[in-house]
Design an enzyme around this catalytic site. Structure first.
Site, PDB file in Angstrom:
ATOM      1  N   GLU A   1     -11.864   2.131   4.851  1.00 48.70           N
ATOM      2  CA  GLU A   1     -10.857   2.154   5.907  1.00 48.70           C
ATOM      3  C   GLU A   1     -10.769   3.601   6.391  1.00 48.70           C
ATOM      4  O   GLU A   1      -9.894   4.367   6.016  1.00 48.70           O
ATOM      5  CB  GLU A   1      -9.494   1.658   5.442  1.00 48.70           C
ATOM      6  CG  GLU A   1      -8.585   1.358   6.637  1.00 48.70           C
ATOM      7  CD  GLU A   1      -7.122   1.273   6.293  1.00 48.70           C
ATOM      8  OE1 GLU A   1      -6.477   0.318   6.754  1.00 48.70           O
ATOM      9  OE2 GLU A   1      -6.617   2.171   5.579  1.00 48.70           O
TER      10      GLU A   1
ATOM     11  N   GLU B   1       0.832  -1.205   0.000  1.00 47.49           N
ATOM     12  CA  GLU B   1       0.000   0.000   0.000  1.00 47.49           C
ATOM     13  C   GLU B   1       0.860   1.245   0.000  1.00 47.49           C
ATOM     14  O   GLU B   1       1.644   1.462   0.929  1.00 47.49           O
ATOM     15  CB  GLU B   1      -0.893   0.007   1.243  1.00 47.49           C
ATOM     16  CG  GLU B   1      -1.806   1.216   1.353  1.00 47.49           C
ATOM     17  CD  GLU B   1      -2.650   1.208   2.611  1.00 47.49           C
ATOM     18  OE1 GLU B   1      -3.666   1.924   2.646  1.00 47.49           O
ATOM     19  OE2 GLU B   1      -2.305   0.489   3.570  1.00 47.49           O
TER      20      GLU B   1
END
Length: 282
Positions: free
Chosen positions: A246, A151
């Site tokens: 998220e 990520e």
């Protein structure tokens, strides 16, 4: 069809979910009632997870387990892949292998390397260590049929692989492993990439998961990111993975619990409408 997913911790609470780890079973039930079709699980110690129970409860609620988040072990135990201490690097790699092993027992969701890469003072100096540790993990994951995704995370949180372009370059340095992907996070991209749509197009075919959080890291639609446009861009590249919330609990946990389902569904519906009605930018 893209799964609509939400983060749920299984062992220890996280700021990125409105659900408590102790209540993960009730969280799965709640996600099902709200129309979610996926769940991203936060796991610190994969060997302690009852995989059979986890699968039973996910299946009972029609939830695909989309991703295993690994970062909690960094915060709890100080384990990270670019540690100058070789023993810590080895221990961290063993934990990630444990996440891959868990993935093979629960439907092979993607395994994420986020802050588990660490927060080195000088990212460039630490990059060779990340190559050294990530490559054998990618090979291990490939043997088990699991996607290992990294990520891009903004510069306020780490010095290492902040932008989509840097992360693509890192994967290319590894030889572009077929099971090495990018977890694209709209919040981080909004900070680091400038043009989010251009970043999505540049990463076409390499994006294996998509985190949804607005410019203030709250629910989509409450900030300034144009989610219909960027989600349409992702789908236009052929992305079929999960769109996963998220977010922080802003302005409150209660607000997120009340609005999470509709917020995610609304931006995905708007993205589909934009595509179907010729509204996608050239």
């Amino acid at each position: 069809m893209n799964h609509l997913s939400q983060t749920v911790p299984l062992q220890y609470d996280t700021a990125f979910s409105p659900y408590a780890a102790v209540g993960w079973r009730a969280a799965f039930d709640d996600l099902h009632r709200k129309g979610f079709t996926g769940v991203e699980i936060a796991v610190a110690y994969p060997e302690r997870i009852d995989a059979d129970e986890l699968c039973r409860h996910a299946e009972a609620n029609g939830l695909a387990i989309t991703t295993i988040s690994t970062g909690q072990v960094f915060g709890r135990d100080g384990l990270f892949l670019t540690s100058p201490d070789a023993e810590i690097r080895v221990r961290t790699m063993d934990v990630v292998r444990g996440h891959v092993d868990l993935a093979t027992r629960i439907g092979r969701p993607n395994v994420t390397v986020g802050l588990l890469r660490g927060k080195p003072e000088e990212g460039a100096a630490a990059l060779p260590l990340l190559v050294e540790t990530f490559l054998p993990l990618a090979e291990y994951a490939e043997k088990h049929g699991v996607m290992l995704q990294i990520e891009p995370i903004n510069r306020a949180e780490t010095t290492l692989l902040n932008s989509t372009a840097e992360t693509l370059s890192f994967l290319h340095r590894l030889g572009d492993p077929k099971n090495g992907g990018i977890l694209f996070d709209a919040y981080h991209s909004n900070i680091e990439d400038g043009d989010i749509v251009a970043a999505i197009r540049a990463a076409a075919g390499r994006i294996t998961n998509f985190h949804i959080a607005d410019s203030h890291r709250g629910l989509p639609g409450d900030g300034t990111i144009d989610f219909p446009t960027i989600l349409a861009a992702a789908m236009d590249t052929g992305y079929t993975g999960a769109f996963a919330l998220e977010t922080l609990c802003l302005p409150s946990r209660e607000y997120v619990l009340q609005n999470e389902g509709s917020a995610l569904q609304n931006v995905v519906l708007a993205a589909n409408h934009k595509r179907n009605n010729g509204g996608f930018p050239s």
